[in-house]
Design a protein around this motif. Structure first.
Motif, PDB file in Angstrom:
ATOM      1  N   ILE A  13       0.968  -1.178  -0.130  1.00 30.99           N
ATOM      2  CA  ILE A  13       0.313   0.116  -0.095  1.00 30.99           C
ATOM      3  C   ILE A  13       0.647   1.293  -0.137  1.00 30.99           C
ATOM      4  CG2 ILE A  13      -1.834   0.864   1.521  1.00 30.99           C
ATOM      5  CD1 ILE A  13      -2.942  -0.982   0.270  1.00 30.99           C
ATOM      6  N   ARG A  14       2.009   1.335   0.795  1.00 29.76           N
ATOM      7  CA  ARG A  14       2.662   2.225   0.276  1.00 29.76           C
ATOM      8  C   ARG A  14       3.682   2.608  -1.278  1.00 29.76           C
ATOM      9  NH1 ARG A  14       3.636   7.002   1.873  1.00 29.76           N
ATOM     10  NH2 ARG A  14       2.943   6.230   4.219  1.00 29.76           N
ATOM     11  N   ALA A  15       3.534   1.633  -1.570  1.00 27.26           N
ATOM     12  CA  ALA A  15       3.537   1.575  -2.739  1.00 27.26           C
ATOM     13  C   ALA A  15       2.970   1.976  -3.232  1.00 27.26           C
ATOM     14  CB  ALA A  15       5.005  -0.104  -3.626  1.00 27.26           C
ATOM     15  N   PHE A  16       1.698   1.809  -3.231  1.00 26.87           N
ATOM     16  CA  PHE A  16       0.545   2.477  -4.639  1.00 26.87           C
ATOM     17  C   PHE A  16       0.787   3.629  -4.029  1.00 26.87           C
ATOM     18  CE2 PHE A  16      -3.486   3.500  -3.891  1.00 26.87           C
ATOM     19  CZ  PHE A  16      -4.296   3.199  -5.214  1.00 26.87           C
ATOM     20  N   VAL A  17       0.609   3.907  -2.847  1.00 27.26           N
ATOM     21  CA  VAL A  17       0.603   4.986  -2.650  1.00 27.26           C
ATOM     22  C   VAL A  17       2.321   6.355  -3.317  1.00 27.26           C
ATOM     23  CG1 VAL A  17       0.410   7.333  -0.574  1.00 27.26           C
ATOM     24  CG2 VAL A  17      -0.538   5.187  -0.412  1.00 27.26           C
ATOM     25  N   ASP A  18       2.729   5.909  -2.527  1.00 23.86           N
ATOM     26  CA  ASP A  18       3.502   6.278  -3.474  1.00 23.86           C
ATOM     27  C   ASP A  18       3.983   6.477  -5.226  1.00 23.86           C
ATOM     28  OD1 ASP A  18       4.952   7.433  -0.840  1.00 23.86           O
ATOM     29  OD2 ASP A  18       6.709   5.656  -1.020  1.00 23.86           O
ATOM     30  N   GLN A  19       3.643   5.865  -5.642  1.00 19.12           N
ATOM     31  CA  GLN A  19       3.885   5.565  -6.833  1.00 19.12           C
ATOM     32  C   GLN A  19       2.662   5.674  -7.391  1.00 19.12           C
ATOM     33  OE1 GLN A  19       5.731   4.713  -8.805  1.00 19.12           O
ATOM     34  NE2 GLN A  19       4.821   4.885 -11.193  1.00 19.12           N
ATOM     35  N   TRP A  20       1.518   6.796  -7.513  1.00 19.53           N
ATOM     36  CA  TRP A  20       0.113   6.857  -6.882  1.00 19.53           C
ATOM     37  C   TRP A  20       0.582   8.733  -7.187  1.00 19.53           C
ATOM     38  CZ3 TRP A  20      -4.570   5.108  -9.374  1.00 19.53           C
ATOM     39  CH2 TRP A  20      -5.114   6.358  -9.608  1.00 19.53           C
ATOM     40  N   VAL A  21       0.691   9.302  -6.426  1.00 26.07           N
ATOM     41  CA  VAL A  21       2.041  10.599  -5.892  1.00 26.07           C
ATOM     42  C   VAL A  21       2.842  10.961  -7.312  1.00 26.07           C
ATOM     43  CG1 VAL A  21       2.445  11.995  -4.805  1.00 26.07           C
ATOM     44  CG2 VAL A  21       1.064  10.312  -3.756  1.00 26.07           C
ATOM     45  N   SER A  22       3.730   9.707  -7.136  1.00 26.40           N
ATOM     46  CA  SER A  22       4.349  10.207  -8.381  1.00 26.40           C
ATOM     47  C   SER A  22       4.055  10.350 -10.034  1.00 26.40           C
ATOM     48  CB  SER A  22       5.661   9.777  -8.160  1.00 26.40           C
ATOM     49  OG  SER A  22       5.147   8.058  -8.740  1.00 26.40           O
ATOM     50  N   THR A  23       3.050   9.301 -10.134  1.00 30.87           N
ATOM     51  CA  THR A  23       2.752   9.696 -11.395  1.00 30.87           C
ATOM     52  C   THR A  23       1.639  10.780 -11.632  1.00 30.87           C
ATOM     53  OG1 THR A  23       1.255   7.819 -11.356  1.00 30.87           O
ATOM     54  CG2 THR A  23       2.965   7.327 -11.827  1.00 30.87           C
ATOM     55  N   SER A  38      -8.446  -0.861 -12.523  1.00 32.09           N
ATOM     56  CA  SER A  38      -8.740  -1.099 -14.096  1.00 32.09           C
ATOM     57  C   SER A  38      -7.407  -0.659 -14.265  1.00 32.09           C
ATOM     58  CB  SER A  38      -9.421   0.862 -14.326  1.00 32.09           C
ATOM     59  OG  SER A  38      -8.561   1.705 -13.742  1.00 32.09           O
ATOM     60  N   ASP A  39      -6.844  -1.472 -16.189  1.00 36.82           N
ATOM     61  CA  ASP A  39      -6.584  -1.524 -16.584  1.00 36.82           C
ATOM     62  C   ASP A  39      -5.066   0.043 -16.053  1.00 36.82           C
ATOM     63  OD1 ASP A  39      -7.019  -3.906 -18.057  1.00 36.82           O
ATOM     64  OD2 ASP A  39      -7.845  -3.014 -19.851  1.00 36.82           O
ATOM     65  N   GLU A  40      -5.859   1.381 -16.218  1.00 34.07           N
ATOM     66  CA  GLU A  40      -5.328   2.480 -15.628  1.00 34.07           C
ATOM     67  C   GLU A  40      -4.382   2.883 -14.469  1.00 34.07           C
ATOM     68  OE1 GLU A  40      -6.324   6.754 -15.851  1.00 34.07           O
ATOM     69  OE2 GLU A  40      -8.103   5.777 -15.809  1.00 34.07           O
ATOM     70  N   VAL A  41      -5.419   1.657 -14.183  1.00 35.41           N
ATOM     71  CA  VAL A  41      -5.064   2.033 -11.743  1.00 35.41           C
ATOM     72  C   VAL A  41      -3.498   1.165 -12.506  1.00 35.41           C
ATOM     73  CG1 VAL A  41      -5.235   1.370 -10.174  1.00 35.41           C
ATOM     74  CG2 VAL A  41      -6.347   2.004 -11.376  1.00 35.41           C
ATOM     75  N   VAL A  42      -3.822   0.124 -12.906  1.00 37.37           N
ATOM     76  CA  VAL A  42      -2.274  -0.805 -12.639  1.00 37.37           C
ATOM     77  C   VAL A  42      -1.573  -1.344 -13.499  1.00 37.37           C
ATOM     78  CG1 VAL A  42      -1.473  -3.595 -13.903  1.00 37.37           C
ATOM     79  CG2 VAL A  42      -3.952  -2.960 -12.943  1.00 37.37           C
ATOM     80  N   ALA A  43      -1.155   0.484 -14.354  1.00 34.29           N
ATOM     81  CA  ALA A  43      -0.761   0.689 -15.259  1.00 34.29           C
ATOM     82  C   ALA A  43       0.546   2.058 -14.827  1.00 34.29           C
ATOM     83  CB  ALA A  43      -1.198   1.408 -16.960  1.00 34.29           C
ATOM     84  N   ARG A  44      -0.352   2.150 -13.427  1.00 34.80           N
ATOM     85  CA  ARG A  44       0.170   3.123 -12.737  1.00 34.80           C
ATOM     86  C   ARG A  44       1.454   2.996 -11.731  1.00 34.80           C
ATOM     87  NH1 ARG A  44      -3.830   8.467 -11.685  1.00 34.80           N
ATOM     88  NH2 ARG A  44      -1.661   8.877  -9.900  1.00 34.80           N
ATOM     89  N   VAL A  45       0.027   2.158 -11.042  1.00 31.31           N
ATOM     90  CA  VAL A  45       1.245   1.988 -10.231  1.00 31.31           C
ATOM     91  C   VAL A  45       1.607   0.333  -9.819  1.00 31.31           C
ATOM     92  CG1 VAL A  45      -1.063   3.397  -8.403  1.00 31.31           C
ATOM     93  CG2 VAL A  45      -0.967   0.335  -8.687  1.00 31.31           C
ATOM     94  N   GLY A  46       1.231  -0.298 -10.599  1.00 31.07           N
ATOM     95  CA  GLY A  46       1.612  -2.427 -11.279  1.00 31.07           C
ATOM     96  C   GLY A  46       0.412  -3.080 -10.538  1.00 31.07           C
ATOM     97  N   ALA A  47       0.447  -4.075 -11.064  1.00 33.75           N
ATOM     98  CA  ALA A  47      -0.498  -4.834 -10.544  1.00 33.75           C
ATOM     99  C   ALA A  47      -0.536  -5.136  -8.724  1.00 33.75           C
ATOM    100  CB  ALA A  47      -0.629  -6.489 -10.900  1.00 33.75           C
ATOM    101  N   SER A  48       0.711  -5.979  -8.509  1.00 35.58           N
ATOM    102  CA  SER A  48       0.951  -6.229  -7.751  1.00 35.58           C
ATOM    103  C   SER A  48       0.495  -5.305  -6.152  1.00 35.58           C
ATOM    104  CB  SER A  48       1.877  -6.972  -6.608  1.00 35.58           C
ATOM    105  OG  SER A  48       2.725  -5.911  -6.575  1.00 35.58           O
ATOM    106  N   ALA A  49       0.283  -3.458  -6.229  1.00 35.27           N
ATOM    107  CA  ALA A  49       0.192  -2.515  -5.530  1.00 35.27           C
ATOM    108  C   ALA A  49      -1.254  -2.865  -5.330  1.00 35.27           C
ATOM    109  CB  ALA A  49       1.188  -1.203  -5.734  1.00 35.27           C
TER     110      ALA A  49
END
Length: 343
Positions: A100-110, A124-135
């Motif tokens: 989740i930390r990786a998810f939030v950080d990647q979401w902010v950075s993108t 969605s495919d858009e979310v996966v593309a932004r943060v990665g599948a596992s996050a």
């Protein structure tokens, strides 16, 4: 051909076989059957099955793993020993918090923006593309992991034996702020104090009390129990909560309307909000100290437990003699108003 009637126990065996053989279809059928047989399982099946499911948890694919954790939590709520389940569940929760930390950080950075709303459609495919599948999957299953974690943390022995509790709490607090409250239940559960001494000073009567608290999820619960012990016990003046409200804050299901008897403040005069937790009470000389002032206005709430599965306890250990009480008052500042100005 003789067909075996599926039971919770036999379904667990089928799930173990399917998962360990990497047979996705067999494991999927067993998992579906597990949810159907759980409701009819008896106490013995629940007690024996829960640790087997917990041991299987790391081998289950990420998708259904969170739902399996929820079933394990439901087993504990139905009487299974949490000691045999908590280590596996909370270890996975720690890993999910990292995702989740990786998810939030990647979401902010993108590009940032509002965090995606979790729905039954999956990321969605858009979310996966932004943060990665596992996050993305961690974010989509966060509520299930929180439910499972709280089911474990309802037990005092689990809370006190949790070796990496500080690390989990640090991650949960950070993400609670970053996600604007999505981790409130897990954060509050990790903040719960057990076997914790509490000095309460009643400013109006210049009296002091040593209490001990365990399993209190928020300050609404603490406030009600303080009034029950001290006002209801005849120690200080005021309006005591009903016996039903006190019981609801200990171990009786439900909520009972009550009215606040005090304004809770720290030694420096800072108000302690009922919406917070007992961990907000600042220690003085290594002991948490709360000052009980007159309520500035009438406040009512539904008294009960923030965590319905967690037993709350607040006991009065002794009334402090005047000399000891005054020694504590020496560390107490004058009362302050809502804005922090000395009254």
């Amino acid at each position: 051909m003789i067909f075996r009637r599926s039971t919770f126990t036999s379904t667990i065996a089928d799930l173990e076989t399917g998962v360990r053989a990497r047979d996705t279809d067999a494991a999927g059928r067993a998992f579906d059957q597990l949810q159907k047989t759980f409701a009819k399982a008896g106490p013995d099946e629940i007690g024996a099955g829960a640790p087997r499911l917990a041991a299987l948890l790391p081998e289950v694919p990420l998708g259904p793993r969170s739902m399996l954790a929820v079933i394990i939590g439901a087993c504990v709520e139905r009487g299974a020993d949490p000691a045999g389940c908590a280590p596996a569940v909370l270890r996975e929760v720690g890993a999910v918090l990292s995702e989740i930390r990786a998810f939030v950080d990647q979401w902010v950075s993108t590009g940032g923006g509002e965090l995606p709303v979790v729905d039954q459609q999956g990321p969605s495919d858009e979310v996966v593309a932004r943060v990665g599948a596992s996050a993305a999957l961690a974010w989509w299953t966060l509520q299930q992991w929180e439910m499972a974690a709280v089911a474990m943390l309802n037990d005092q022995n689990v809370r006190t034996a949790l070796s990496d509790r500080d690390e989990l709490l640090t991650d949960a607090l950070s993400l609670y702020e970053a996600t604007q409250g999505d981790l409130k239940c897990l954060t509050y559960a990790l903040l719960v104090l057990d076997d914790e001494p509490l000095v309460a000073l009643h400013r109006e009567t210049r009296t002091g009390y040593l209490l001990r608290m365990s399993g209190l999820g928020d300050n609404f619960q603490l406030h009600t129990l303080l009034a029950g012990e001290l006002v209801g016990g005849g120690q200080v003046p005021g309006d005591a909560p009903s016996a039903q409200a006190v019981a609801a804050c200990r171990d009786v299901p439900g909520f009972i309307q009550t009215t606040g008897a005090f304004n809770l403040v720290t030694a420096d005069g800072t108000w302690i909000w009922n919406e917070g937790t007992p961990s907000d009470i600042t220690p003085v000389r290594d002991t948490r100290l709360v000052v009980l002032d007159k309520p500035p206005y009438s406040r009512g709430w539904d008294a009960g437990r923030f965590f319905p599965g967690m037993r709350g306890s607040l006991t009065l250990e002794r009334v402090l003699p005047p000399e000891e009480t005054e020694s504590w008052f020496a560390d107490v500042s004058p009362a302050k108003d809502f804005h922090g100005t000395t009254a």
